[in-house]
Design a protein around this motif. Structure first.
Motif, PDB file in Angstrom:
ATOM      1  N   ARG A 225       6.014 -36.311  -5.772  1.00  0.00           N
ATOM      2  CA  ARG A 225       4.472 -36.836  -6.930  1.00  0.00           C
ATOM      3  C   ARG A 225       5.525 -37.225  -7.438  1.00  0.00           C
ATOM      4  O   ARG A 225       6.943 -36.517  -7.989  1.00  0.00           O
ATOM      5  N   MET A 226       4.838 -37.867  -8.000  1.00  0.00           N
ATOM      6  CA  MET A 226       5.605 -38.826  -9.258  1.00  0.00           C
ATOM      7  C   MET A 226       4.407 -38.818 -10.928  1.00  0.00           C
ATOM      8  O   MET A 226       3.118 -38.612 -10.488  1.00  0.00           O
ATOM      9  N   TRP A 231      -1.159 -39.088 -18.437  1.00  0.00           N
ATOM     10  CA  TRP A 231      -1.677 -39.011 -16.909  1.00  0.00           C
ATOM     11  C   TRP A 231      -2.905 -37.388 -16.688  1.00  0.00           C
ATOM     12  O   TRP A 231      -2.245 -36.835 -16.757  1.00  0.00           O
ATOM     13  N   ASP A 232      -4.055 -37.589 -16.788  1.00  0.00           N
ATOM     14  CA  ASP A 232      -4.381 -37.011 -15.804  1.00  0.00           C
ATOM     15  C   ASP A 232      -4.417 -35.967 -14.263  1.00  0.00           C
ATOM     16  O   ASP A 232      -4.326 -34.738 -14.039  1.00  0.00           O
ATOM     17  N   ASP A 233      -3.905 -37.418 -13.346  1.00  0.00           N
ATOM     18  CA  ASP A 233      -3.571 -37.198 -12.562  1.00  0.00           C
ATOM     19  C   ASP A 233      -2.022 -38.090 -11.865  1.00  0.00           C
ATOM     20  O   ASP A 233      -1.510 -38.804 -12.737  1.00  0.00           O
ATOM     21  N   ALA A 234      -1.631 -37.078 -10.828  1.00  0.00           N
ATOM     22  CA  ALA A 234      -0.592 -38.127 -10.516  1.00  0.00           C
ATOM     23  C   ALA A 234      -0.603 -39.207 -10.553  1.00  0.00           C
ATOM     24  O   ALA A 234      -1.196 -40.398  -9.730  1.00  0.00           O
ATOM     25  N   TYR A 260      -3.466 -46.740 -10.284  1.00  0.00           N
ATOM     26  CA  TYR A 260      -2.880 -47.236 -11.546  1.00  0.00           C
ATOM     27  C   TYR A 260      -3.519 -47.305 -13.069  1.00  0.00           C
ATOM     28  O   TYR A 260      -4.587 -46.929 -12.618  1.00  0.00           O
ATOM     29  N   ARG A 261      -3.323 -48.217 -13.495  1.00  0.00           N
ATOM     30  CA  ARG A 261      -3.488 -47.116 -14.942  1.00  0.00           C
ATOM     31  C   ARG A 261      -4.721 -48.970 -15.040  1.00  0.00           C
ATOM     32  O   ARG A 261      -2.787 -49.542 -15.630  1.00  0.00           O
ATOM     33  N   TYR A 262      -5.109 -49.483 -16.038  1.00  0.00           N
ATOM     34  CA  TYR A 262      -5.976 -50.548 -16.994  1.00  0.00           C
ATOM     35  C   TYR A 262      -5.623 -50.434 -18.091  1.00  0.00           C
ATOM     36  O   TYR A 262      -6.208 -49.118 -18.175  1.00  0.00           O
ATOM     37  N   THR A 267     -10.341 -44.732 -16.535  1.00  0.00           N
ATOM     38  CA  THR A 267      -9.654 -44.221 -14.699  1.00  0.00           C
ATOM     39  C   THR A 267      -8.383 -45.084 -14.441  1.00  0.00           C
ATOM     40  O   THR A 267      -8.568 -46.303 -15.157  1.00  0.00           O
ATOM     41  N   TYR A 268      -9.267 -44.847 -13.234  1.00  0.00           N
ATOM     42  CA  TYR A 268      -7.097 -45.094 -12.628  1.00  0.00           C
ATOM     43  C   TYR A 268      -7.963 -45.862 -11.044  1.00  0.00           C
ATOM     44  O   TYR A 268      -9.080 -45.631 -10.179  1.00  0.00           O
TER      45      TYR A 268
END
Length: 313
Positions: A225-226, A231-234, A260-262, A267-268
């Motif tokens: 996991r990174m 971030w809410d999720d990995a 990936y986040r914009y 959201t991702y």
């Protein structure tokens, strides 16, 4: 009344048993866990020098505005490899791509997600370059196209290696041990013979990496996991299942998820790929001709496009 000699014997036996149980209960030291994990990864890489098998794969994508993920690619691929040479033969059930359609003036008309499943697709890596050979009636006039890349990572395909090597290169335990001090790696006992190695990213100290290793898999990594701040999720969340044939351990199933986040969206974007060996034979004998174009029937009018950087051509 128990004789004194027997009492003394029982006391000594009880003391030895208590000492043995105490030894078994002592957790492995930090250096022991890290060494076992790195030794296991190194051994799994070195003991598999060649192989043949069939990998089933599925790829999904979920855009920020979408509530569910959509299937992007699905099929099977025959894998042949020896050392750093590979031959892949794909059989797609579906392969979707984002296509831009132009009007007569060459301007963008619309963008659609279209089915682009090839009739046949072969990828050949001879150790110096990668040749992607696509067979489809859409390619005129030959029905075939050859594209050259400098490495497998840059090829636009979903499977780019043997699952064990893909996984161990992604986790990179050898690289971690060589570049980091041992006392910067935090060890957490997850119980049941599972341990978590966690540390801060060397170039981005606020990012954190977690790697789980399991005694059931001979201390090979089973989860990665990174975690990024805020971030809410990995950012990355991957898992692997292992099997053994004799003394050879190999990855039989792999799930890799990236987010990936914009900057303008809350959201991702999510990409997830699943890989599973339907069959696998480690250290199998592989025909050397499979790593050349001689194993394929290339039509005479086939066009070749070199997509390597100019300095590598």
């Amino acid at each position: 009344m128990i004789p004194r000699r027997i009492t003394l014997f029982l006391s000594i036996a009880l003391a030895c048993l208590t000492f043995a149980v105490g030894l078994a209960a002592v957790p492995l030291k930090r250096e022991g866990i890290v060494k076992r994990a790195t030794d296991a990864s190194r051994a799994s890489t070195e003991t598999i020098r060649s192989g043949t098998g069939v990998v089933a794969f599925e790829s999904y994508v979920q855009e920020p505005e979408e509530k569910e993920s959509r299937l992007w690619a699905k099929g099977t691929v025959k894998v042949y490899f020896k050392d750093e040479k590979y031959h892949f033969r794909f059989n797609y059930e579906t392969k979707r791509i984002r296509t831009t359609y132009l009007d007569r003036q060459g301007k963008k008309k619309e963008e659609k997600i279209a089915e682009w499943k090839p009739d046949d697709l072969a990828i050949i890596c001879d150790g110096t370059k990668v040749q992607v050979v696509t067979f489809t009636k859409r390619i005129r006039p030959a029905g075939c196209r050859v594209e050259i890349y400098d490495n497998l990572v840059n090829t636009p395909t979903v499977v780019k290696g043997d699952l064990t090597r893909i996984w161990l290169q992604h986790v990179g335990l050898d690289r971690i041990v060589k570049t980091m001090k041992q006392d910067t790696i935090q060890i957490t006992d997850l119980s049941g013979g599972d341990y978590r190695l966690s540390y801060e990213h060397k170039e981005k100290p606020k990012d954190r990496i977690e790697i789980d290793v399991s005694s059931d898999a001979k201390y090979n990594p089973t989860r990665y996991r990174m975690l990024l701040p805020g971030w809410d999720d990995a950012h990355e969340e991957c898992s692997a299942k292992w099997k053994t044939v004799g003394d050879v351990w190999y990855v039989t199933e792999l799930v890799m998820t990236s987010r990936y986040r914009y900057s303008d969206k809350p959201t991702y974007r999510m990409e997830r790929s699943r890989y599973r060996y339907e069959t696998f034979e480690p250290n199998a004998k592989v025909d050397a001709q499979l790593f050349t174009l001689d194993c394929l029937k290339i039509p005479p009018e086939t066009r070749t496009m070199d997509r390597r950087p100019r300095e590598k051509r």
